[in-house]
Design an enzyme around this catalytic site. Sequence first.
Site, PDB file in Angstrom:
ATOM      1  N   HIS A 126      -1.391   0.409  -3.365  1.00 59.80           N
ATOM      2  CA  HIS A 126      -1.802   0.422  -1.963  1.00 59.80           C
ATOM      3  C   HIS A 126      -2.853  -0.677  -1.773  1.00 59.80           C
ATOM      4  O   HIS A 126      -3.823  -0.755  -2.537  1.00 59.80           O
ATOM      5  CB  HIS A 126      -2.425   1.767  -1.600  1.00 59.80           C
ATOM      6  CG  HIS A 126      -1.446   2.892  -1.452  1.00 59.80           C
ATOM      7  ND1 HIS A 126      -0.475   3.154  -2.390  1.00 59.80           N
ATOM      8  CD2 HIS A 126      -1.304   3.830  -0.475  1.00 59.80           C
ATOM      9  CE1 HIS A 126       0.230   4.215  -1.988  1.00 59.80           C
ATOM     10  NE2 HIS A 126      -0.252   4.638  -0.834  1.00 59.80           N
ATOM     11  N   HIS A 169       4.519  10.067  -0.669  1.00 58.40           N
ATOM     12  CA  HIS A 169       3.685  10.864  -1.576  1.00 58.40           C
ATOM     13  C   HIS A 169       4.214  12.290  -1.546  1.00 58.40           C
ATOM     14  O   HIS A 169       4.200  12.931  -0.494  1.00 58.40           O
ATOM     15  CB  HIS A 169       2.227  10.843  -1.115  1.00 58.40           C
ATOM     16  CG  HIS A 169       1.622   9.478  -1.097  1.00 58.40           C
ATOM     17  ND1 HIS A 169       0.936   8.960  -2.177  1.00 58.40           N
ATOM     18  CD2 HIS A 169       1.614   8.512  -0.141  1.00 58.40           C
ATOM     19  CE1 HIS A 169       0.522   7.734  -1.878  1.00 58.40           C
ATOM     20  NE2 HIS A 169       0.926   7.442  -0.649  1.00 58.40           N
ATOM     21  N   GLU A 194      -4.468  -1.642   3.809  1.00 58.16           N
ATOM     22  CA  GLU A 194      -4.279  -0.590   4.815  1.00 58.16           C
ATOM     23  C   GLU A 194      -5.586  -0.507   5.595  1.00 58.16           C
ATOM     24  O   GLU A 194      -5.722  -1.079   6.669  1.00 58.16           O
ATOM     25  CB  GLU A 194      -3.938   0.741   4.142  1.00 58.16           C
ATOM     26  CG  GLU A 194      -3.784   1.910   5.110  1.00 58.16           C
ATOM     27  CD  GLU A 194      -3.704   3.257   4.401  1.00 58.16           C
ATOM     28  OE1 GLU A 194      -3.397   4.237   5.088  1.00 58.16           O
ATOM     29  OE2 GLU A 194      -3.966   3.344   3.185  1.00 58.16           O
ATOM     30  N   ASP A 226       5.320   7.798   4.176  1.00 58.63           N
ATOM     31  CA  ASP A 226       3.989   7.985   3.593  1.00 58.63           C
ATOM     32  C   ASP A 226       3.707   9.452   3.258  1.00 58.63           C
ATOM     33  O   ASP A 226       4.034   9.917   2.171  1.00 58.63           O
ATOM     34  CB  ASP A 226       2.922   7.401   4.516  1.00 58.63           C
ATOM     35  CG  ASP A 226       1.604   7.098   3.826  1.00 58.63           C
ATOM     36  OD1 ASP A 226       1.509   7.300   2.602  1.00 58.63           O
ATOM     37  OD2 ASP A 226       0.670   6.647   4.503  1.00 58.63           O
TER      38      ASP A 226
END
Length: 345
Positions: free
Chosen positions: A204, A22, A207, A285
């Site tokens: 996503h 990101h 998680e 990430d």
Amino acid sequence: MPISPALAERIATSPKAELHIHIEGSLEPELMFALAERNGVKLPYASVDEVRAAYAFNDLQSFLDLYYAGASVLLTEQDFYDMTAAYVARAVADNVRHAEIFFDPQTHTARDVPMHVVIGGIVRALDDAERAHGFSSRLILCFLRHLSEADAFDTLEAALPYIQDPANRIIGVGLDSSERGNPPEKFARVFARCKALGLRLVAHAGEEGPAQYVIDALDILQVERIDHGVRAIDDAALVKRLAASRVALTVCPLSNEKLKVYPDLRDHSLKQLLDAGCAVTLHSDDPAYFGGYMNTNWLATFNALGLSAADAHTLARNSFEASFLPEQDKALWLNAVDIHWRAHT
């Protein structure tokens, strides 16, 4: 048992593709403070050290609260340029040769920062990186799942002129932010529209959310890659499906440890998933917040799980195979990976 210095060096110098990064999560405290000063933004922290102290999050939501506060300093095209250029410098140093970078336009348009400012700064930095370093990159526009379907549709429509211009490097869409209470099906129609537009699809899932969210991302959103996906280990049938289909998992171990998805890196499911034949890949990430860029993630994971040189070769290959690069480009990078690892066997 820690890996040998020789293997650590081979890992550090191996070509890699980064598929789960990101760009807003690469904003280091030092740059955050510099941009705040440049733009006259008042931060809720008195020093860089105070920001680093705030990094003791307990879960995804407490991280996101800090993440969005940090993003408040990003106001001009130059801000987005500087942030992206700083990430690229770190990636190049870690031998990342190709990156598919997430950006969150809603984080910025909600603050009245125009889409063209966000995309313009990021793309200019990536263009410069390609010229200076041969750094290959694409962009993936992410929808924030804690916001509404309508907001996602509005964002897609606003982004369409930029998506339709190949110079902007946008090849796909993703889904990020808070998983809890925001299942994949909330965005089924948005992803169907994106698929009709010919965009690549990732999300996503699994998680903090359950293995079922991975299944729903595959079946309802029809994604081609799962970001995180570590909770798939809780469903044996899903693990077999992932291994058979080779739908990649873009795993971020230091992020998972920091957000308490796993209490300790030694408990991480990456090795189990890899040994089961899943197309596992390894990424950073939000590296500014989770304490490590690519090589730091790789080395920490290898040391914690006792992974081998063969595992490293597989993970490096998987990163390029799972990318959205054209097949001829993939073949070139896979050959480079093979040459690197076979030279050391």
